[in-house]
Design an enzyme around this catalytic site. Structure first.
Site, PDB file in Angstrom:
ATOM      1  N   GLY A 186       0.734  -1.100  -0.008  1.00 42.45           N
ATOM      2  CA  GLY A 186       0.103  -0.014   0.078  1.00 42.45           C
ATOM      3  C   GLY A 186       0.897   1.336  -0.038  1.00 42.45           C
ATOM      4  CD  GLU A 187       3.705   2.293   3.289  1.00 43.31           C
ATOM      5  OE1 GLU A 187       4.711   2.926   2.772  1.00 43.31           O
ATOM      6  OE2 GLU A 187       3.689   1.983   4.350  1.00 43.31           O
TER       7      GLU A 187
END
Length: 346
Positions: free
Chosen positions: A312-313
């Site tokens: 993610g991120e």
């Protein structure tokens, strides 16, 4: 909620771009996916000489009431702790963005924590986390609309600073649960095909997560399943902001780098609101989170990378960006058969 005026990409440029690509000093189709990316970026920008300016990734953070039901192996406090990690430059997205010259913006969309003012943190907090959708809606209509509008406003400002290529990341303990339900409803797939291990659930944890999410869907069995209603009922503030951010980016004719499972769930909602948003999307990678491959299939999307990533991120978008840059550079800088004096095939 604001409305968005997203125009389809101008396909009139496609023929001239295809000719330019095909007459570079290479065998026909020899640069594979890079040729498709070059064509798409050229069509988005409606030019034979596209350019990528001031790339940015916006990481939206928000907490989820459902996290308190034990759907994640990590406590909710990890959300705000990771925001500090982003601000200190220590997260994966910071590493890859520094490497590739991408600006990072961190947004408090709705973390259950009060941050002190920080020059690198955008305070767009709608609330201190969503409510648990096990017994009600995650957000009110007003909260969901506000989150969408705030995401759009953030992108408008970034675009005004000269950015024309943007990716979105997220942080929020419990947000794979929201994404799984959004996917199940919008892709019309059984929940079991949409739920994954998130941040690393074991078999027992996965079983519990499935039971909790099944109970939540049963509770909302009579929901009017419009994209907005699904988002407000099961989404997160960060997911809603990404949805608004994507819609505004497409309206502004920006190239959108789509990350993994959570951001693609936001895109499912955005595409349900206006399908033209998909013209502006490059799918950076296929996440290792169960369900993402089926999401991409639903969207008829071809991911640039398959690296088994599920962080993610926005990390997938950051890692893929150099390839997007390579596609634009070959289109602009590689010689044609005519300019190089090289004989084309007979």
């Amino acid at each position: 909620m604001n409305t968005f005026d997203i125009q389809p990409v101008n396909s009139n440029t496609a023929a001239a771009l295809t000719h330019k690509i095909n007459y570079k000093t290479k065998p026909l189709g020899a640069l594979g996916v890079l040729e498709k990316i070059a064509l798409q970026v050229g069509c988005i920008q409606d030019t034979l000489a596209p350019a990528l300016h001031h790339p940015a990734i916006v990481v939206f953070a928000g907490d989820h009431g459902i996290a308190k039901e034990g759907v994640s192996p990590y406590p909710q406090e990890v959300t705000y702790q990771m925001v500090y990690n982003f601000l200190q430059g220590g997260a994966g997205i910071n590493v890859f963005s520094r490497q590739n010259g991408i600006a990072i913006k961190v947004v408090d969309a709705g973390v259950n924590f009060n941050f002190e003012a920080h020059p690198d943190l955008i305070n767009a907090k709608v609330g201190h986390g969503t409510k648990s959708y096990l017994t009600g809606d995650a957000m009110s209509e007003a909260e969901c609309s506000t989150a969408i509008d705030k995401g759009a406003a953030i992108v408008k400002e970034i675009c005004a600073e000269g950015c024309n290529v943007i990716g979105f990341g997220e942080m929020g303990i419990g947000n794979t649960s929201s994404a799984a339900i959004i996917m199940s409803l919008l892709c019309e797939l059984p929940l079991e095909q949409c739920i994954g291990r998130g941040t690393g659930l074991n078999d027992e944890g996965l079983k519990k997560k499935t039971a909790v999410l099944t109970a939540a869907m049963d509770y909302h069995a009579n929901l009017d399943k419009t994209p907005f209603n699904i988002l407000k009922t099961f989404g997160g503030f960060e997911i809603a902001m990404i949805c608004g951010a994507m819609l505004k980016a497409a309206e502004l004719k920006m190239v959108i780098l789509v990350d993994g499972f959570i951001t693609t769930a936001a895109l499912l909602v955005a595409a349900g609101i206006d399908t033209n948003v998909l013209d502006y999307c490059i799918f950076s990678h296929q996440s290792d989170e169960q369900g993402h491959a089926l999401m991409l299939k639903k969207l008829k999307a071809e991911p640039v990378l398959h690296l088994g990533m599920r962080l993610g991120e926005g990390t997938g978008a950051a890692v893929a960006y150099p390839l997007i840059k390579s596609a634009v550079n070959f289109l602009n800088e590689m010689a044609s058969f005519e300019s190089a004096g090289v004989s084309n095939k007979a």
